[in-house]
Design a protein around this motif. Structure first.
Motif, PDB file in Angstrom:
ATOM      1  N   GLN A 182       4.113  -6.677  -6.374  1.00 39.66           N
ATOM      2  CA  GLN A 182       3.052  -6.874  -5.396  1.00 39.66           C
ATOM      3  C   GLN A 182       1.704  -7.130  -6.075  1.00 39.66           C
ATOM      4  O   GLN A 182       0.858  -7.843  -5.533  1.00 39.66           O
ATOM      5  N   SER A 183       1.494  -6.560  -7.254  1.00 42.28           N
ATOM      6  CA  SER A 183       0.237  -6.807  -7.964  1.00 42.28           C
ATOM      7  C   SER A 183       0.133  -8.257  -8.411  1.00 42.28           C
ATOM      8  O   SER A 183      -0.971  -8.775  -8.609  1.00 42.28           O
ATOM      9  N   VAL A 187       0.594  -8.081  -1.384  1.00 46.22           N
ATOM     10  CA  VAL A 187       1.285  -7.047  -0.616  1.00 46.22           C
ATOM     11  C   VAL A 187       2.298  -7.701   0.321  1.00 46.22           C
ATOM     12  O   VAL A 187       1.963  -8.599   1.091  1.00 46.22           O
ATOM     13  N   ILE A 188       3.539  -7.239   0.244  1.00 48.61           N
ATOM     14  CA  ILE A 188       4.599  -7.795   1.098  1.00 48.61           C
ATOM     15  C   ILE A 188       4.416  -7.226   2.504  1.00 48.61           C
ATOM     16  O   ILE A 188       4.507  -6.011   2.698  1.00 48.61           O
ATOM     17  N   ARG A 209       1.449   2.835  -3.266  1.00 46.21           N
ATOM     18  CA  ARG A 209       0.330   1.953  -2.911  1.00 46.21           C
ATOM     19  C   ARG A 209      -0.828   2.764  -2.337  1.00 46.21           C
ATOM     20  O   ARG A 209      -1.999   2.490  -2.617  1.00 46.21           O
ATOM     21  N   GLU A 218      -5.505  -7.681  -6.936  1.00 42.04           N
ATOM     22  CA  GLU A 218      -4.360  -7.901  -6.051  1.00 42.04           C
ATOM     23  C   GLU A 218      -4.586  -9.163  -5.218  1.00 42.04           C
ATOM     24  O   GLU A 218      -5.622  -9.304  -4.565  1.00 42.04           O
ATOM     25  N   PRO A 222      -0.351 -12.920   0.559  1.00 38.72           N
ATOM     26  CA  PRO A 222       0.986 -12.624   0.022  1.00 38.72           C
ATOM     27  C   PRO A 222       1.833 -13.877  -0.146  1.00 38.72           C
ATOM     28  O   PRO A 222       1.839 -14.751   0.724  1.00 38.72           O
ATOM     29  N   GLN A 561       3.245  -3.356   6.136  1.00 35.27           N
ATOM     30  CA  GLN A 561       2.172  -3.022   5.207  1.00 35.27           C
ATOM     31  C   GLN A 561       0.931  -3.849   5.539  1.00 35.27           C
ATOM     32  O   GLN A 561       1.016  -5.071   5.657  1.00 35.27           O
TER      33      GLN A 561
END
Length: 618
Positions: A182-183, A187-188, A209, A218, A222, A561
């Motif tokens: 994710q980084s 973020v999924i 997280r 980040e 996504p 998320q």
């Protein structure tokens, strides 16, 4: 080992590999100067997917050895141990250091543990009396790109450690690997899953997280739209079945590890060269199979029955190219230029070698699959999943295979399959006795572990249930009531319920465009049916399938998320950023506890079906 091409990946997997490569070189550089690398044999394959030998050499690695208890003779004064965080490895390292001390050698040691430095390993080094002789470090190797559409944790004993030994470390490593993913890719937004291990990983990911907080680096947008977590425990049928794709049969026959296959020497090169000496027939030669092999890419996911026709087409095409070359003197300059362009697009000699190799492999596997032992085993598997054979008949068939000295692992897989499809085996005690007679007492440990996992169970049967009926019933009436009760239970739980609710047995599945059951010749893996429904959930959403999926172990869940909004002051609304619309939906399907080559092929076929439906829908 050559690097796997990742140019066509759905996300930038090269960045993931580069990060693992940089972390590796940083670990190696902790010991400056020329050094010897002593490697855990189980890490050779995974490291080969991350870095080439030349990279190691550039960072001072002069020689490489595999870790063992026997003394390692080296002229290097610095030794770097790169090993998994396992107790036997620590004891082997201690044995090497003590041997050097006995020889009055004063060397420098650096022990890098993968994927993390543990207190248990430190304690072992202390007990062995070598703790003060070594420097310690860790290498966080987690998700490794194996193909342009496959990444792997490469934890071969993950299922055993988690479900049999009670060690949940692999779940933590999975969550940590996903956190790092994710980084890189953002973020999924959606996490879906089924199973206890899947829920545990999702919870850890959310907690990590939350504890880590907002990250400045980040990505805001996504690149991965959803994560689908599948616990291996939800589908223990598929790993027990014989794989029927080309790649799956290569895996079952020779074994595929990190994209490497050890093939018999006689399959490599010309037949004449291979038969010059008897030892050449026995020699094993390592061959890398990945997307750089164009013919393998065509063959890997298809049912073996279709391999012959594709190989024949390839041979015809290469012959036409060769014939065209022989007729160039009669061609115009334009036609010659066109031919040269065609040759530049691929190496004809390399293509001929690959054709020869895959023809040899296909013929070897064909001899196996057309044999009577393979046919009997496959017929028994099909009869079990289709419900055409009961527990007692299945037990007798498995006993016959045992008496014919069928390989132990194949017999175990059939036992587990028969136990699952029939809610246990009444003749389990007899089968265990026969297994000891045929395979020796060592077989009992494997059987005991399977029983402990619940994969092998003693079946009660109708007569056992009837015996527990009220005393007022006659024996005949008791058996009749027990049979009805058994049928009702089977209809709402167990294999019969799974088979009907998920439609895993499909008649006439010979077209990959129609159903993923094509991959296993009429059986659609339970895991892939879960993926299918997660990608295209019903109107009520993924969690509305709770009742349908109840026969499978573990919870069904979906988590959303929220994206990170870093550097946005309270009360300030950031202006909308103009971005091109996404042209495709990217999903990551994560199997916890391992996945078969056949399942990966089924996922590929499934995604092709989804793309076809999307194109048809406009």
């Amino acid at each position: 080992m050559s690097a796997v091409g990742l140019e066509n990946a759905a996300v930038n997997l090269t960045a993931l590999r580069d990060r693992a490569r940089i972390a590796l070189t940083e670990c190696i550089d902790k010991m400056r100067g020329p050094k010897a690398l002593v490697l855990d044999p189980s890490l050779s394959g995974p490291l080969g997917l991350v870095a080439e030998k030349q990279l190691l050499k550039e960072h001072g690695v002069e020689k490489t050895y595999h870790l063992r208890h026997d003394p390692i003779e080296t002229d290097q004064r610095r030794i770097l141990f790169l090993v998994r965080d396992k107790i036997p490895n620590m004891k082997a390292i201690a044995s090497q250091i003590r041997q050097h001390k006995r020889n009055r050698q004063q060397l420098d040691y650096l022990v890098i543990m993968v994927p993390r430095r543990t207190i248990v390993c430190e304690r072992v080094l202390e007990e062995e009396g070598v703790y003060n002789d070594v420097q310690l470090g860790e290498y966080d190797l987690d998700l490794i790109p194996c193909e342009e559409d496959v990444v792997s944790m490469e934890i071969p004993d993950g299922y055993r450690e988690c479900h049999l030994d009670g060690d949940k470390s692999s779940l933590f490593y999975a969550a940590r690997g996903l956190m790092r993913l994710q980084s890189l890719f953002g973020v999924i937004p959606t996490i879906k899953g089924k199973g206890h291990a899947a829920k545990a990983v999702a919870d850890m990911l959310i907690r990590m997280r939350r504890e880590l907080g907002e990250q400045d680096d980040e990505p805001a947008e996504p690149e991965i739209d959803e994560l689908i977590l599948i616990d291996r425990e939800t589908d223990m049928v598929t790993p027990m079945l014989t794989q029927l794709t080309y790649e799956g049969l290569i895996d079952d026959t020779y074994g595929i590890n990190n994209g490497i296959v050890e093939l018999p020497g006689h399959l490599i090169g010309s037949a004449g060269a291979a038969t010059q000496a008897g030892q050449e027939k026995k020699a094993k030669i390592k061959v890398q199979f990945n997307n750089s092999d164009s013919l393998f890419t065509q063959l890997r996911d298809i049912n073996f029955e279709q391999v012959g026709s594709i190989v024949k087409k390839r041979a015809t095409f290469l012959k036409s190219v060769q014939d065209e070359k022989d007729q160039l003197q009669d061609k115009s300059v334009t036609e010659i230029k066109e031919y040269v362009r065609k040759l530049i697009s691929f190496n004809i000699q390399q293509e001929k070698n690959l054709l020869s190799l895959h023809t040899s492999i296909a013929l070897e596997i064909k001899a196996q699959v057309t044999g009577s032992a393979f046919s009997r085993r496959l017929d028994l598997e099909q009869a079990l999943i289709q419900g055409r054979i009961g527990a007692d008949k299945a037990a007798e068939a498995i006993q016959d295979l045992m008496y014919q000295r069928e390989p132990f692992l194949k017999v175990l897989r059939l036992l587990v399959l028969a136990s699952y499809c029939n809610a246990g085996l009444r003749k389990l005690k007899e089968l265990k006795h026969d297994m000891v007679q045929v395979y020796g007492y060592e077989a009992m440990l494997a059987v005991h572990n399977l029983e402990k996992l619940g994969l092998l169970k003693k079946g009660e049967g109708v007569s056992g249930i009837a015996a527990a009926m009220p005393a007022g019933l006659s024996v005949t009436a008791g058996i009749s009531v027990a049979a009805n009760l058994t049928n009702k239970i089977a209809a709402t739980s167990g294999w019969e319920a799974v088979k009907k609710r998920l439609h895993v047995v499909v008649e006439g599945a010979d077209d990959p465009a129609e159903d993923v059951a094509y991959v296993y010749s009429g059986y659609a893996p339970i895991s892939i049916r879960l993926v299918e429904r997660a990608l295209s959930p019903p109107v009520g959403g993924w969690t509305s399938l709770e009742e349908t999926l109840r026969p499978l172990p573990g919870p069904l869940f979906e988590t959303v998320q929220e994206p990170t909004h870093a550097h946005t002051p309270p009360g300030f609304e950031a202006p909308p950023i103009s971005r091109p619309p996404k042209t495709r939906h990217v999903a990551m399907i994560f199997f916890l506890g391992g996945v078969t080559c056949g399942e990966i092929s089924a996922v590929r076929h499934l995604l092709k079906q989804e793309e076809s439906r999307a194109a048809a829908g406009g």
